[in-house]
Every structure is written in C-alpha cells, then in structure tokens.
Design a protein around this motif. Sequence first.
Motif, mmCIF file in Angstrom:
data_model
loop_
_atom_site.group_PDB
_atom_site.id
_atom_site.type_symbol
_atom_site.label_atom_id
_atom_site.label_comp_id
_atom_site.label_asym_id
_atom_site.label_seq_id
_atom_site.Cartn_x
_atom_site.Cartn_y
_atom_site.Cartn_z
ATOM 1 N N ILE A 91 46.043 47.144 25.415
ATOM 2 C CA ILE A 91 44.903 46.235 25.572
ATOM 3 C C ILE A 91 45.047 45.436 26.860
ATOM 4 O O ILE A 91 44.095 45.291 27.629
ATOM 5 C CB ILE A 91 44.757 45.318 24.343
ATOM 6 N N LYS A 92 46.254 44.926 27.129
ATOM 7 C CA LYS A 92 46.495 44.181 28.374
ATOM 8 C C LYS A 92 46.250 45.081 29.582
ATOM 9 O O LYS A 92 45.659 44.655 30.578
ATOM 10 C CB LYS A 92 47.925 43.645 28.403
ATOM 11 N N LEU A 93 46.715 46.314 29.492
ATOM 12 C CA LEU A 93 46.530 47.251 30.596
ATOM 13 C C LEU A 93 45.053 47.566 30.804
ATOM 14 O O LEU A 93 44.588 47.668 31.944
ATOM 15 C CB LEU A 93 47.307 48.535 30.335
ATOM 16 N N ALA A 94 44.299 47.695 29.733
ATOM 17 C CA ALA A 94 42.861 47.939 29.841
ATOM 18 C C ALA A 94 42.170 46.765 30.530
ATOM 19 O O ALA A 94 41.271 46.959 31.358
ATOM 20 C CB ALA A 94 42.256 48.190 28.469
ATOM 21 N N VAL A 95 42.597 45.550 30.226
ATOM 22 C CA VAL A 95 42.032 44.366 30.876
ATOM 23 C C VAL A 95 42.353 44.380 32.367
ATOM 24 O O VAL A 95 41.487 44.127 33.219
ATOM 25 C CB VAL A 95 42.537 43.076 30.198
ATOM 26 N N VAL A 96 43.605 44.703 32.705
ATOM 27 C CA VAL A 96 44.002 44.770 34.117
ATOM 28 C C VAL A 96 43.201 45.841 34.850
ATOM 29 O O VAL A 96 42.717 45.614 35.965
ATOM 30 C CB VAL A 96 45.524 45.031 34.241
ATOM 31 N N LEU A 97 43.036 47.009 34.240
ATOM 32 C CA LEU A 97 42.249 48.075 34.860
ATOM 33 C C LEU A 97 40.784 47.654 35.031
ATOM 34 O O LEU A 97 40.150 47.980 36.029
ATOM 35 C CB LEU A 97 42.343 49.358 34.043
ATOM 36 N N GLY A 98 40.256 46.915 34.066
ATOM 37 C CA GLY A 98 38.897 46.394 34.190
ATOM 38 C C GLY A 98 38.772 45.411 35.339
ATOM 39 O O GLY A 98 37.778 45.436 36.082
ATOM 40 N N ILE A 99 39.772 44.561 35.507
ATOM 41 C CA ILE A 99 39.755 43.590 36.613
ATOM 42 C C ILE A 99 39.839 44.314 37.955
ATOM 43 O O ILE A 99 39.129 43.959 38.903
ATOM 44 C CB ILE A 99 40.905 42.573 36.445
ATOM 45 N N ILE A 100 40.682 45.335 38.034
ATOM 46 C CA ILE A 100 40.786 46.097 39.285
ATOM 47 C C ILE A 100 39.462 46.801 39.584
ATOM 48 O O ILE A 100 39.001 46.814 40.733
ATOM 49 C CB ILE A 100 41.950 47.108 39.215
ATOM 50 N N THR A 101 38.824 47.348 38.563
ATOM 51 C CA THR A 101 37.525 47.998 38.753
ATOM 52 C C THR A 101 36.478 46.988 39.220
ATOM 53 O O THR A 101 35.667 47.275 40.113
ATOM 54 C CB THR A 101 37.066 48.683 37.449
ATOM 55 N N MET A 102 36.507 45.798 38.642
ATOM 56 C CA MET A 102 35.583 44.753 39.062
ATOM 57 C C MET A 102 35.839 44.370 40.528
ATOM 58 O O MET A 102 34.896 44.172 41.298
ATOM 59 C CB MET A 102 35.734 43.522 38.160
ATOM 60 N N ALA A 103 37.110 44.309 40.923
ATOM 61 C CA ALA A 103 37.451 44.007 42.316
ATOM 62 C C ALA A 103 36.944 45.110 43.250
ATOM 63 O O ALA A 103 36.485 44.822 44.365
ATOM 64 C CB ALA A 103 38.955 43.834 42.474
ATOM 65 N N GLU A 104 37.000 46.360 42.794
ATOM 66 C CA GLU A 104 36.474 47.467 43.602
ATOM 67 C C GLU A 104 34.971 47.334 43.808
ATOM 68 O O GLU A 104 34.469 47.518 44.922
ATOM 69 C CB GLU A 104 36.781 48.812 42.939
ATOM 70 N N VAL A 105 34.251 47.027 42.747
ATOM 71 C CA VAL A 105 32.792 46.887 42.842
ATOM 72 C C VAL A 105 32.434 45.717 43.749
ATOM 73 O O VAL A 105 31.558 45.836 44.616
ATOM 74 C CB VAL A 105 32.172 46.719 41.435
ATOM 75 N N ILE A 106 33.125 44.600 43.589
ATOM 76 C CA ILE A 106 32.858 43.430 44.438
ATOM 77 C C ILE A 106 33.162 43.753 45.889
ATOM 78 O O ILE A 106 32.400 43.393 46.788
ATOM 79 C CB ILE A 106 33.669 42.220 43.941
#
Length: 103
Positions: free
Chosen positions: A21-36
């Motif tokens: 779950i923590k890793l999924a959150v981190v991957l989501g944050i990295i994906t959000m950083a990519e989009v931004i």
Amino acid sequence: MSHQPGESVIDHAHPGASTYIKLAVVLGIITMAEVITYYLTGLSVYLIVTALIILSALKFIFVVSYYMHLKYDARLLTGIFVWGLFVATSIILAMMLLYHAYL
C-alpha cells in the motif's frame, strides 16, 4: 538445517500488505509528479525530458524490486532487468537525437 545443491532457499519474508500500500502511494505520487512536469510551462524541454526519464526509471525500479520480487531474487535477474532498462533508455535517446525530437 542443510540444503542440497540446486534446492531453493527462501530466507526472507515477503513484504506485507502495508508495504504494498505504501509503495502504491509512492508510485501514485511519482506519477502525479510526471503529469505535473509534463504540463509545466516555461521550463526547458531538456529539463522536462530528463525529469520524465528519471521519474520513469524510478518507477521501474520500484515495480521490479517489490512487485516482481527482484529485491529478494538472485542478482543475475536484477542485472537482466537493469540491462533492459539501459538498452531501452539508450534506444529512446538515440531515436530522439536521430529525429531531433526534444534534444
């Protein structure tokens, strides 16, 4: 306890649900950083492309390390995946340079 040659030895515990779950959150944050990063204006194209490549490589490392359990497997398998990442990145950068896209 002795092990016979060729026998699989599992001397680690796989991560629990909370780790995934923590890793999924981190991957989501990295994906959000990519989009931004993609939608930022005023930055150099070189900087944007470099940031996107680094963020993508970071996600690749997390996914193959945990979800594919390479963190717990032999180093040879990790080397194979790292070599694949290196080859893919090299081909992408070569094609971008060849076609003068973003470089």
